[in-house]
Design a protein around this motif. Structure first.
Motif, PDB file in Angstrom:
ATOM      1  N   THR A   8       0.831  -1.206   0.000  1.00 20.85           N
ATOM      2  CA  THR A   8       0.000   0.000   0.000  1.00 20.85           C
ATOM      3  C   THR A   8       0.862   1.252   0.000  1.00 20.85           C
ATOM      4  O   THR A   8       0.604   2.201  -0.756  1.00 20.85           O
ATOM      5  CB  THR A   8      -0.927   0.002   1.224  1.00 20.85           C
ATOM      6  OG1 THR A   8      -1.767  -1.162   1.186  1.00 20.85           O
ATOM      7  CG2 THR A   8      -1.804   1.245   1.237  1.00 20.85           C
ATOM      8  N   TYR A   9       1.905   1.266   0.837  1.00 19.19           N
ATOM      9  CA  TYR A   9       2.800   2.423   0.869  1.00 19.19           C
ATOM     10  C   TYR A   9       3.498   2.622  -0.475  1.00 19.19           C
ATOM     11  O   TYR A   9       3.692   3.751  -0.928  1.00 19.19           O
ATOM     12  CB  TYR A   9       3.842   2.256   1.975  1.00 19.19           C
ATOM     13  CG  TYR A   9       3.298   2.483   3.371  1.00 19.19           C
ATOM     14  CD1 TYR A   9       2.421   3.531   3.629  1.00 19.19           C
ATOM     15  CD2 TYR A   9       3.669   1.659   4.427  1.00 19.19           C
ATOM     16  CE1 TYR A   9       1.922   3.745   4.904  1.00 19.19           C
ATOM     17  CE2 TYR A   9       3.175   1.867   5.711  1.00 19.19           C
ATOM     18  CZ  TYR A   9       2.301   2.911   5.943  1.00 19.19           C
ATOM     19  OH  TYR A   9       1.803   3.127   7.206  1.00 19.19           O
ATOM     20  N   GLN A  10       3.868   1.529  -1.119  1.00 21.84           N
ATOM     21  CA  GLN A  10       4.544   1.639  -2.418  1.00 21.84           C
ATOM     22  C   GLN A  10       3.615   2.252  -3.465  1.00 21.84           C
ATOM     23  O   GLN A  10       4.036   3.095  -4.266  1.00 21.84           O
ATOM     24  CB  GLN A  10       5.026   0.266  -2.877  1.00 21.84           C
ATOM     25  CG  GLN A  10       5.872   0.312  -4.142  1.00 21.84           C
ATOM     26  CD  GLN A  10       6.601  -0.985  -4.397  1.00 21.84           C
ATOM     27  OE1 GLN A  10       6.314  -2.011  -3.785  1.00 21.84           O
ATOM     28  NE2 GLN A  10       7.562  -0.959  -5.297  1.00 21.84           N
ATOM     29  N   GLU A  11       2.342   1.849  -3.455  1.00 18.39           N
ATOM     30  CA  GLU A  11       1.391   2.406  -4.423  1.00 18.39           C
ATOM     31  C   GLU A  11       1.121   3.880  -4.130  1.00 18.39           C
ATOM     32  O   GLU A  11       1.036   4.707  -5.054  1.00 18.39           O
ATOM     33  CB  GLU A  11       0.084   1.608  -4.381  1.00 18.39           C
ATOM     34  CG  GLU A  11      -0.891   1.952  -5.489  1.00 18.39           C
ATOM     35  CD  GLU A  11      -0.372   1.621  -6.879  1.00 18.39           C
ATOM     36  OE1 GLU A  11      -0.804   2.293  -7.847  1.00 18.39           O
ATOM     37  OE2 GLU A  11       0.461   0.699  -7.003  1.00 18.39           O
ATOM     38  N   LEU A  12       0.993   4.232  -2.851  1.00 21.69           N
ATOM     39  CA  LEU A  12       0.773   5.631  -2.490  1.00 21.69           C
ATOM     40  C   LEU A  12       2.003   6.477  -2.810  1.00 21.69           C
ATOM     41  O   LEU A  12       1.882   7.642  -3.215  1.00 21.69           O
ATOM     42  CB  LEU A  12       0.434   5.738  -1.002  1.00 21.69           C
ATOM     43  CG  LEU A  12      -0.920   5.158  -0.580  1.00 21.69           C
ATOM     44  CD1 LEU A  12      -1.076   5.209   0.934  1.00 21.69           C
ATOM     45  CD2 LEU A  12      -2.070   5.899  -1.256  1.00 21.69           C
ATOM     46  N   GLU A  13       3.175   5.887  -2.640  1.00 16.92           N
ATOM     47  CA  GLU A  13       4.411   6.589  -2.992  1.00 16.92           C
ATOM     48  C   GLU A  13       4.437   6.901  -4.488  1.00 16.92           C
ATOM     49  O   GLU A  13       4.800   8.013  -4.902  1.00 16.92           O
ATOM     50  CB  GLU A  13       5.610   5.721  -2.609  1.00 16.92           C
ATOM     51  CG  GLU A  13       6.963   6.359  -2.865  1.00 16.92           C
ATOM     52  CD  GLU A  13       8.106   5.394  -2.589  1.00 16.92           C
ATOM     53  OE1 GLU A  13       9.217   5.649  -3.100  1.00 16.92           O
ATOM     54  OE2 GLU A  13       7.896   4.385  -1.885  1.00 16.92           O
ATOM     55  N   SER A  14       4.031   5.936  -5.307  1.00 16.86           N
ATOM     56  CA  SER A  14       3.988   6.151  -6.762  1.00 16.86           C
ATOM     57  C   SER A  14       2.957   7.212  -7.125  1.00 16.86           C
ATOM     58  O   SER A  14       3.198   8.058  -7.996  1.00 16.86           O
ATOM     59  CB  SER A  14       3.657   4.836  -7.475  1.00 16.86           C
ATOM     60  OG  SER A  14       4.653   3.867  -7.239  1.00 16.86           O
ATOM     61  N   LEU A  15       1.789   7.169  -6.458  1.00 20.36           N
ATOM     62  CA  LEU A  15       0.748   8.165  -6.712  1.00 20.36           C
ATOM     63  C   LEU A  15       1.268   9.571  -6.428  1.00 20.36           C
ATOM     64  O   LEU A  15       1.066  10.499  -7.232  1.00 20.36           O
ATOM     65  CB  LEU A  15      -0.476   7.868  -5.835  1.00 20.36           C
ATOM     66  CG  LEU A  15      -1.591   8.918  -5.828  1.00 20.36           C
ATOM     67  CD1 LEU A  15      -2.241   9.029  -7.200  1.00 20.36           C
ATOM     68  CD2 LEU A  15      -2.645   8.587  -4.767  1.00 20.36           C
ATOM     69  N   CYS A  16       1.945   9.735  -5.300  1.00 19.28           N
ATOM     70  CA  CYS A  16       2.468  11.055  -4.931  1.00 19.28           C
ATOM     71  C   CYS A  16       3.603  11.477  -5.857  1.00 19.28           C
ATOM     72  O   CYS A  16       3.738  12.658  -6.194  1.00 19.28           O
ATOM     73  CB  CYS A  16       2.936  11.035  -3.480  1.00 19.28           C
ATOM     74  SG  CYS A  16       1.595  10.798  -2.283  1.00 19.28           S
ATOM     75  N   SER A  17       4.418  10.519  -6.281  1.00 15.79           N
ATOM     76  CA  SER A  17       5.518  10.834  -7.190  1.00 15.79           C
ATOM     77  C   SER A  17       4.992  11.340  -8.528  1.00 15.79           C
ATOM     78  O   SER A  17       5.499  12.326  -9.080  1.00 15.79           O
ATOM     79  CB  SER A  17       6.384   9.589  -7.406  1.00 15.79           C
ATOM     80  OG  SER A  17       7.379   9.828  -8.377  1.00 15.79           O
ATOM     81  N   GLU A  18       3.957  10.689  -9.060  1.00 15.82           N
ATOM     82  CA  GLU A  18       3.399  11.086 -10.351  1.00 15.82           C
ATOM     83  C   GLU A  18       2.737  12.456 -10.300  1.00 15.82           C
ATOM     84  O   GLU A  18       2.580  13.111 -11.331  1.00 15.82           O
ATOM     85  CB  GLU A  18       2.379  10.044 -10.817  1.00 15.82           C
ATOM     86  CG  GLU A  18       2.998   8.707 -11.203  1.00 15.82           C
ATOM     87  CD  GLU A  18       1.948   7.664 -11.557  1.00 15.82           C
ATOM     88  OE1 GLU A  18       0.741   7.979 -11.429  1.00 15.82           O
ATOM     89  OE2 GLU A  18       2.328   6.551 -11.952  1.00 15.82           O
TER      90      GLU A  18
END
Length: 415
Positions: free
Chosen positions: A258-268
């Motif tokens: 979940t943290y990895q997906e949220l990290e990608s969302l914030c990065s994009e």
């Protein structure tokens, strides 16, 4: 036996038993107005749809033991219902509601499992506690809608507009939010394991949890326990493979994904501070996994990395450790660990009754400590005894910390 003027549409109810629609047929057609399939360019008259529904008092009576009304498998494509349509507690499973208009509709507790709501307009709708399991919600407009506690597991919300929508406490496991508009949306306390936010749009107003509900350090842990999903769907069917598999996965694994997906969302979306936050949370999960697996060396390295550089995310933490080492060493040197090179006199703390001499000694010691840390000593002082070991340790720490500082600043600059 079904009378010729009755619909006769059969469906599997929540109990798993086959049931039959007993509404009157629509004009000279085979089914009732709700279940009759219509052509792509045809719409159903709203007034007749409303007349074919059960009376409000019957719906309220049914709602005491089950769905207020069963409209499973109906076809209302393209129908524009009046604002504030009351469909609370209604079962609309496997219903074709593509391009419907349901602005400000009340759908609290409704079942929309497997329903098709592609390109539907549900702006301002109330879907609190609604079951949207595996529903097709592509291109749906849910701006300012309320979906608190809704079940969106495995739902397809690609290209959906969820601007300013409230999804607090919703179950989003395995759902797809590709290219969805999440501006100013509330996604706090959501269960997001397996959810995909590829190319989704978010901004500073998008409310995300600092810690996901799977993280045992989260204040939503009690909520997570109450919302723990099982392998059986609330509408009586079996859960999909995605959710069944996820139900037995360790919470730490769910938290990391979940943290990895949220990290990608914030990065994009260039939400750099939040991206850094979720990166740190993910590294914390790795550290905890090292502890559980008994990998002490990796655990110790991870703990040191967090303490000194926050896994490469905090230059201020490096600077804080630097200041602590320089000042700490400066306080130790006047304990007879230094001599003045020119005179051979030891650098010692003076009597407490001599404050000026005390300040002068501390300044000299701090000066030597800074030069030692930065490897630029000028030979004004010479370490003796344990002072030699202290200067070696401080010089080594200085080399490592200055390299780490360059690394952290470089990492942030490239991001």
């Amino acid at each position: 036996m079904v009378h010729s003027n009755r619909c006769g549409y059969t469906y599997i109810g929540e109990s798993g038993r086959e049931s039959c629609c007993y509404r009157e047929t629509w004009d000279d057609r085979e089914r009732c107005i709700w279940h009759e399939e219509i052509a792509a360019d045809e719409t159903k008259p709203v007034e007749q749809l409303e007349r074919a529904r059960a009376p409000p008092e019957v719906r309220d009576l049914n709602g005491e033991t089950g769905p207020r009304e069963i409209l499973d498998g109906t076809d209302v494509r393209g129908t524009v219902f009046p604002d504030g349509m009351d469909l609370a507690g209604v079962s609309l499973r496997d219903t074709d509601m593509a391009e419907v208009g349901l602005r400000n509709a009340t759908l609290t507790g409704a079942s929309l499992a497997d329903a098709t709501l592609v390109d539907a307009d549900l702006r301002g709708a109330d879907l609190r506690g609604a079951n949207c399991w595996e529903a097709e919600l592509n291109d749906i407009h849910l701006g300012e809608a309320t979906l608190e506690g809704a079940d969106l597991r495995a739902a397809d919300c690609s290209d959906a507009i969820l601007r300013a929508a409230n999804l607090e406490g919703a179950n989003l496991e395995g759902a797809f939010f590709d290219r969805a508009d999440l501006f100013d949306a509330t996604l706090s306390r959501t269960r997001s394991y397996g959810a995909v936010f590829s190319e989704a749009r978010a901004n500073e107003g998008t409310e995300l949890d600092e810690r996901c509900v799977y993280d045992h350090n989260s204040d939503a842990d009690a909520t997570r326990q109450r919302r723990e999903s099982g392998a059986v769907r609330s509408d009586g069917g079996q859960a999909s493979d995605t959710t069944v598999a996820g139900s037995d996965i360790d919470p730490l694994t769910k938290a990391e994904a979940t943290y990895q997906e949220l990290e990608s969302l914030c990065s994009e979306n260039a939400l750099l501070s939040r991206q850094s936050q979720y990166f740190v949370r993910r590294q914390d999960i790795h550290t905890e996994e090292h502890w559980r697996e008994g990998n002490w060396s990796r655990w110790l390295r991870a703990r040191l990395s967090r303490a000194v550089v926050l896994y490469g995310e905090s230059p201020f933490r490096v600077l804080s450790v630097t200041v602590a080492i320089i000042v700490g060493s400066a306080l130790l040197y006047p304990l007879g660990l230094l001599r003045v090179s020119a005179t051979g006199q030891p650098l010692m703390y003076p009597s407490p009754t001599e404050p000026i001499a005390l300040v002068s000694t501390l300044i000299d010691s701090l000066y030597f400590s800074v030069l030692t840390f930065t490897t630029m000593t000028f030979g004004l002082y010479s370490p003796v005894g344990a002072g030699k070991l202290l200067t070696m340790l401080e010089t080594s720490a200085g080399i490592v910390l200055m390299a780490l500082l360059v690394f952290v600043f470089g990492r942030r600059a490239t991001r």
